[in-house]
Design an enzyme around this catalytic site. Structure first.
Site, mmCIF file in Angstrom:
data_model
loop_
_atom_site.group_PDB
_atom_site.id
_atom_site.type_symbol
_atom_site.label_atom_id
_atom_site.label_comp_id
_atom_site.label_asym_id
_atom_site.label_seq_id
_atom_site.Cartn_x
_atom_site.Cartn_y
_atom_site.Cartn_z
ATOM 1 N N GLY A 72 1.965 -15.908 -10.762
ATOM 2 C CA GLY A 72 2.695 -14.658 -10.456
ATOM 3 C C GLY A 72 1.894 -13.697 -9.600
ATOM 4 O O GLY A 72 2.118 -12.481 -9.636
ATOM 5 N N GLU B 64 -4.848 6.228 -1.760
ATOM 6 C CA GLU B 64 -5.949 5.307 -2.098
ATOM 7 C C GLU B 64 -5.442 3.951 -2.575
ATOM 8 O O GLU B 64 -6.058 2.921 -2.295
ATOM 9 C CB GLU B 64 -6.839 5.956 -3.169
ATOM 10 N N LYS C 43 -2.860 -3.390 5.859
ATOM 11 C CA LYS C 43 -4.020 -2.650 5.353
ATOM 12 C C LYS C 43 -4.985 -2.327 6.492
ATOM 13 O O LYS C 43 -5.562 -1.229 6.522
ATOM 14 C CB LYS C 43 -4.694 -3.460 4.244
#
Ligand SMILES: NC(=O)c1ccc[n+]([C@@H]2O[C@H](COP(=O)([O-])OP(=O)(O)OC[C@H]3O[C@@H](n4cnc5c(N)ncnc54)[C@H](OP(=O)(O)O)[C@@H]3O)[C@@H](O)[C@H]2O)c1
Length: 336
Positions: A205, A147, A223
């Site tokens: 960052g 997940e 993805k």
């Protein structure tokens, strides 16, 4: 009686945050598995192993595994840890490598081959070898849950696999990379140039060490590959995704789109075509989220349309990893 011994492979940001969550929520976890314990953890330089279980309080207070105790086996490998005998579930959180999936791919193969359940937040092994790993898990009667690999805390795989079992997923589109969404949002709201917005993202960052991973759509394409294979039963490789990043999106294009009530967003789409590209999204569509948020829009034959919005990276990802661990515990408990 349920008794799952857990190891954590990779003690970086995700590994450490997971240990903190285990420590903070140990009572809830022990309601499912009374004997829950983390017996081992590894990083690139060595590993810890203790049959009785590592001290979660101590583990959650250190930055490097070698600071835990003299038990740290410097030079020891993760393969040795997996082989160490008493392991039932491996959480794998090593760096993403989409060229060959390593080192995570070897670790996941090894664990599943030994009948060890796997939870991973690492896209690399799934992008490189999705079918192989899911088939191996099935053959070995093991769970392989991932997940955390797509859109961080958004429970996209759990939702579709558990709650849309009877639906056919027809199309998925989404904002799958928080960094590019941050950059495009700065360009939209502040009139910033791409270069300046990228610099700001780097200062905060939130970019990968190599920003091209974000801005050229590589991360989003990974993805898309995992979503297509896991939820739409495709056999998609990284090379199959048509990919255009956001480097060429100008301030002028963003302003022009804004005047017509559109925002430019980096969208991953899976339907007859599979691509990642900057697209005009109507500002009033639920998919049109800003900042570092991610959003996924599903079109299904029965449910028709569902949009999920949430945080795609950072600490929030631990919600997904922890839930995967608890899901495996619950499934094992129910099957006993
Ligand atoms: N951070 C996020 O917000 C986020 C969100 C979603 C998914 N993910 C994914 O989750 C994974 C972990 O992310 P992260 O941010 O925790 O990365 P990280 O901070 O770079 O940590 C990676 C860890 O893996 C260890 N490692 C490297 N090679 C290893 C090996 N051969 N054996 C054992 N351990 C090894 C490193 O060891 P050393 O400490 O010795 O270098 C380090 O402890 C990545 O695949 C990432 O893409 C991250």
């Amino acid at each position: 009686m349920l008794k799952l011994n857990v190891i954590i492979v990779g003690f970086g940001f995700i590994g450490r945050e997971l240990v903190k969550a285990f420590h903070d929520k140990v009572d809830e976890i022990r309601r499912i598995d009374k004997d829950f314990k983390v017996v081992g953890a590894s990083d690139s330089k060595g590993y810890l192993y203790n049959d009785w279980g590592l001290d979660l309080k101590r583990l959650s207070s250190i930055k490097r595994l070698s600071d835990y105790s003299a038990d740290y086996r410097e030079g020891g490998s993760t393969e040795e840890l997996i082989e160490s005998g008493n392991v039932d579930l491996m959480v794998e959180a090593t760096p993403t490598n989409i060229k060959d999936g390593e080192p995570g791919l070897t670790f996941i193969r090894k664990a599943l081959s030994k009948g060890i359940h796997v939870v991973t937040s690492n896209k690399g092994p799934l992008v490189v070898a999705f079918k192989e790993l899911t088939s191996l898990a099935e053959k070995k009667d093991c769970h392989l849950l991932y997940e955390g690999t797509v859109a961080g805390a958004i429970p996209i795989f759990s939702l579709v696999k558990e709650r849309l079992r009877g639906d056919k997923i027809l199309r998925i589109s989404g904002i799958l990379n928080g960094t590019t969404n941050y950059i495009l949002s700065r360009m939209y709201f502040e009139g910033t140039s791409f270069e300046l917005a990228l610099k700001e993202a780097q200062e905060r960052g939130i970019t990968e060490r190599d920003p091209s991973y974000d801005v050229d759509g590589i991360d989003a394409a990974c993805k898309v590959v995992i979503l297509a294979n896991a939820l739409m039963n495709r056999d998609v490789k990284f090379e199959d995704v048509e990919r255009t990043g956001i480097r060429r999106v100008t301030q002028e294009a963003v302003s022009l789109a804004k005047k017509s009530n559109f925002a430019i967003k980096l969208i991953g789409t899976i339907d007859s075509q599979i691509d990642v590209a900057p697209k005009h999204v109507p500002i009033n569509q639920p998919l049109c989220v800003h900042g570092t948020l991610n959003a996924i829009h599903i079109e299904a034959d029965l449910a028709r349309e569902i949009t999920l919005i949430g945080y795609g990276a950072g600490k929030e990802t631990v919600s997904a990893v922890l839930n995967d661990v608890l899901t495996i515990m619950r499934r094992k408990a129910e099957s006993m």
